[in-house]
Scaffold this active site. Structure first.
Site, PDB file in Angstrom:
ATOM      1  N   GLY A  43      -2.973 -13.734  -5.497  1.00  0.00           N
ATOM      2  CA  GLY A  43      -1.890 -13.826  -4.526  1.00  0.00           C
ATOM      3  C   GLY A  43      -1.831 -15.109  -3.714  1.00  0.00           C
ATOM      4  N   ASP A 102      -3.633  -7.015   5.431  1.00  0.00           N
ATOM      5  CA  ASP A 102      -2.938  -5.736   5.600  1.00  0.00           C
ATOM      6  C   ASP A 102      -3.893  -4.795   6.343  1.00  0.00           C
ATOM      7  OD1 ASP A 102      -1.167  -3.617   5.265  1.00  0.00           O
ATOM      8  OD2 ASP A 102      -1.638  -3.297   3.171  1.00  0.00           O
ATOM      9  N   LYS A 130       0.051  -8.452   8.418  1.00  0.00           N
ATOM     10  CA  LYS A 130       0.745  -7.178   8.638  1.00  0.00           C
ATOM     11  C   LYS A 130      -0.107  -6.370   9.625  1.00  0.00           C
ATOM     12  CE  LYS A 130       2.379  -5.086   4.775  1.00  0.00           C
ATOM     13  NZ  LYS A 130       2.249  -4.133   3.633  1.00  0.00           N
ATOM     14  N   PHE A 151       6.732  -3.428   2.081  1.00  0.00           N
ATOM     15  CA  PHE A 151       5.957  -3.876   0.925  1.00  0.00           C
ATOM     16  C   PHE A 151       6.475  -5.238   0.483  1.00  0.00           C
ATOM     17  CE2 PHE A 151       4.198  -4.475  -3.172  1.00  0.00           C
ATOM     18  CZ  PHE A 151       2.889  -4.078  -2.960  1.00  0.00           C
ATOM     19  N   ASP A 158       2.513  -9.713  -5.240  1.00  0.00           N
ATOM     20  CA  ASP A 158       3.027  -8.955  -6.370  1.00  0.00           C
ATOM     21  C   ASP A 158       3.258  -7.491  -6.061  1.00  0.00           C
ATOM     22  OD1 ASP A 158       0.118  -8.399  -6.213  1.00  0.00           O
ATOM     23  OD2 ASP A 158       0.521  -7.187  -7.996  1.00  0.00           O
ATOM     24  N   ARG A 164       5.406 -12.492  -8.388  1.00  0.00           N
ATOM     25  CA  ARG A 164       4.589 -13.548  -7.767  1.00  0.00           C
ATOM     26  C   ARG A 164       5.318 -14.884  -7.790  1.00  0.00           C
ATOM     27  NH1 ARG A 164      -0.635 -11.516  -7.065  1.00  0.00           N
ATOM     28  NH2 ARG A 164      -1.418 -10.159  -8.691  1.00  0.00           N
TER      29      ARG A 164
HETATM   30  P1  IMP Z   1      -6.013  -5.301   2.654  1.00  0.00           P
HETATM   31  O1  IMP Z   1      -5.365  -3.967   2.850  1.00  0.00           O
HETATM   32  O2  IMP Z   1      -5.930  -6.153   3.879  1.00  0.00           O
HETATM   33  O3  IMP Z   1      -7.414  -5.149   2.135  1.00  0.00           O
HETATM   34  O4  IMP Z   1      -5.165  -6.035   1.543  1.00  0.00           O
HETATM   35  C1  IMP Z   1      -5.652  -6.193   0.248  1.00  0.00           C
HETATM   36  C2  IMP Z   1      -4.667  -6.837  -0.676  1.00  0.00           C
HETATM   37  O5  IMP Z   1      -3.608  -5.927  -0.883  1.00  0.00           O
HETATM   38  C3  IMP Z   1      -4.004  -8.129  -0.236  1.00  0.00           C
HETATM   39  O6  IMP Z   1      -4.787  -9.257  -0.462  1.00  0.00           O
HETATM   40  C4  IMP Z   1      -2.796  -8.107  -1.128  1.00  0.00           C
HETATM   41  O7  IMP Z   1      -3.118  -8.639  -2.406  1.00  0.00           O
HETATM   42  C5  IMP Z   1      -2.472  -6.641  -1.239  1.00  0.00           C
HETATM   43  N1  IMP Z   1      -1.373  -6.289  -0.332  1.00  0.00           N
HETATM   44  C6  IMP Z   1      -1.425  -5.757   0.898  1.00  0.00           C
HETATM   45  N2  IMP Z   1      -0.200  -5.593   1.418  1.00  0.00           N
HETATM   46  C7  IMP Z   1       0.658  -6.043   0.477  1.00  0.00           C
HETATM   47  C8  IMP Z   1       2.089  -6.158   0.399  1.00  0.00           C
HETATM   48  O8  IMP Z   1       2.853  -5.817   1.324  1.00  0.00           O
HETATM   49  N3  IMP Z   1       2.581  -6.674  -0.757  1.00  0.00           N
HETATM   50  C9  IMP Z   1       1.803  -7.081  -1.795  1.00  0.00           C
HETATM   51  N4  IMP Z   1       0.476  -7.005  -1.776  1.00  0.00           N
HETATM   52  C10 IMP Z   1      -0.091  -6.489  -0.655  1.00  0.00           C
HETATM   53 MG    MG Z   2      -2.205  -8.020  -4.808  1.00  0.00          MG
END
Ligand code: IMP
Ligand code: MG
Length: 177
Positions: A43, A102, A130, A151, A158, A164
């Site tokens: 990403g 996220d 986020k 999202f 992606d 992407r």
């Molecule tokens: P985490 O929840 O912070 O561990 O996020 C892990 C991964 O989830 C991120 O690096 C993204 O690759 C993916 N991700 C989280 N939120 C989104 C979104 O809104 N769109 C696309 N990928 C996401």
């Molecule tokens: Mg991803």
């Protein structure tokens, strides 16, 4: 059922401008020091290339690939390393370059991982934040833009490996049924 792409949240020009600002900030913050930018595949690739061209320091790059299991829109909370670093980061200033923070679970895991590898300092540079979905106490030092509880797709991000390549940031509309 086909995906419905929402409106443009941030244009390529807006993102490139933020990358310039953040690259300059990194250059000031680490003046006289070496840094390594570690991009998180896949990403972060577009954002990483934008940021690195604006960093005027003695620097190197590396990449890691991690996944939280599954291809759904929610992180499973279990982080797995699919590609490890090729570089010894002991005593190095590490800047982790990510697409989005996220829940924060992935980055929280990675920060701990880099600490265990003996990094001198660890900071995070994320294209998006986020905040509403945070599950752990973690914040990025360098953030391109804040996003709401959507999202997000495009500019490296992606849904099931697609979108992407969009040269802007958008989101997927909620499914109707
Ligand atoms: P985490 O929840 O912070 O561990 O996020 C892990 C991964 O989830 C991120 O690096 C993204 O690759 C993916 N991700 C989280 N939120 C989104 C979104 O809104 N769109 C696309 N990928 C996401
Ligand atoms: Mg991803």
């Amino acid at each position: 059922m086909s995906d419905v792409i929402g409106s443009v949240l941030y244009t390529r020009e807006q993102i490139e401008t933020r990358a310039q600002e953040i690259g300059k900030q990194i250059t000031e913050d680490y003046k006289g020091e070496k840094v390594i930018l570690v991009g998180i595949l896949r990403g972060a690739v577009m954002w990483m290339s934008d940021v690195m061209k604006n960093v005027d320091l003695d620097m190197t790059i590396d990449f890691m690939a991690v996944s939280s299991y599954g291809s759904s829109k929610k992180s499973s909370g279990i982080v797995k390393i699919n590609k490890d670093l090729d570089t010894n980061i002991e005593d190095q200033n590490v800047i982790i370059v990510e697409d989005i923070v996220d829940s924060g679970i992935t980055l929280n895991y990675l920060v701990g991982y880099f600490e265990s590898r003996g990094a001198k300092s660890i900071k995070i540079c994320s294209l998006l934040n986020k905040q509403c979905n945070r599950k752990v106490d973690l914040s990025a030092t360098y953030v391109g833009f804040e996003v709401d509880d959507l999202f997000i797709i495009g500019y490296g991000l992606d849904y099931d490996q697609r979108y992407r390549n969009l040269p802007y940031i958008s989101y997927l509309e909620d499914e109707e049924d």
